[in-house]
Design a protein around this motif. Sequence first.
Motif, PDB file in Angstrom:
ATOM      1  N   SER A 130       1.281  -1.582  -0.363  1.00 21.18           N
ATOM      2  CA  SER A 130      -0.187  -0.106   0.121  1.00 21.18           C
ATOM      3  C   SER A 130       0.910   1.482   0.016  1.00 21.18           C
ATOM      4  O   SER A 130       2.226   1.101   0.140  1.00 21.18           O
ATOM      5  N   HIS A 258      -3.759   0.388  -2.449  1.00 16.63           N
ATOM      6  CA  HIS A 258      -4.354  -0.375  -1.901  1.00 16.63           C
ATOM      7  C   HIS A 258      -4.340  -1.922  -2.648  1.00 16.63           C
ATOM      8  O   HIS A 258      -4.044  -2.022  -2.984  1.00 16.63           O
ATOM      9  N   ILE A 269     -11.141  -3.868   0.058  1.00 15.05           N
ATOM     10  CA  ILE A 269      -9.849  -3.906   0.523  1.00 15.05           C
ATOM     11  C   ILE A 269      -8.955  -4.283   2.039  1.00 15.05           C
ATOM     12  O   ILE A 269      -9.362  -4.517   2.961  1.00 15.05           O
ATOM     13  N   GLU A 272      -7.046  -1.674   3.810  1.00 13.74           N
ATOM     14  CA  GLU A 272      -7.530  -0.232   4.802  1.00 13.74           C
ATOM     15  C   GLU A 272      -6.212   0.103   5.891  1.00 13.74           C
ATOM     16  O   GLU A 272      -6.848  -0.839   7.351  1.00 13.74           O
TER      17      GLU A 272
END
Length: 273
Positions: A130, A258, A269, A272
Amino acid sequence: MPPSYRGFRYSNTGIVIGMVELKTDASIDAMHRAGQVVARALTAVREAADVGVSLLELDALAREVLREAGASSPFLGYRPSFAPTPFPAVLCTSVNDAVVHGVPTGYRLRDGDLVSVDFGAELDGWVGDSAISFVVGRPRPADLRLIKTAERALAAGIEAAVAGNRIGDIAHAIGTVCRAAGYGILDGFGGHGIGRRMHEDPDVPNEGRPGRGLPLRPGMVLAIEPMLLAGGTDGYRVAPDGWTLRTRDGSRAAHVEHTVAITEAGPRILTER
């Protein structure tokens, strides 16, 4: 076990179609655990980043998050074909006109710096990846607009990551947001499949035609990552370290990302925050 399909083969963790593995629900849950290590590290780095803090100090903080989680870094020691040396850190820290792959140094953050941080973690054999962009100290309105557009492009790409769509639908969603705002898109770079390794098939471009490319199926896991260049052009130059990619025109850049699983219920996701 999932149903059998002609032309598919099984791995221990899912079905492989060509070079793309469809992960099982259990594998996606395991990737979520790796993704949460990534989320914790990025949150910690964002909170610690301040005027006077060095990029090496941020890298040390991320290493501590990995240590506490019992995870390892897929970045540290990574050496793709274009790289002159193995990557020496667990964070990519790209500041101002650096787009991606920034190598942490002793540089101390200054008021108004635009920072993009990319981070990955491997836990129990699964990888999460990410990236975030933010401004240290007093932000320029133009930088906030650039970051917000990158985040909107990421959200659009994730929204398009549904079973029945194609890779081109994700690319088109991202590119439409970027181009409408007048920004460039880093030439030749984009997202990727992810799972047991940080980079797997398929490639996920940040611009493309809808309805084209590989069909999206439940069990695919993708790292979706817009990279926006404020100057409106797509070109870049490689810094002397052989890793850091900088905008060719010296304009600022933003990078957000992501790790996203495609499921029957829609995109999930895994990183997250």
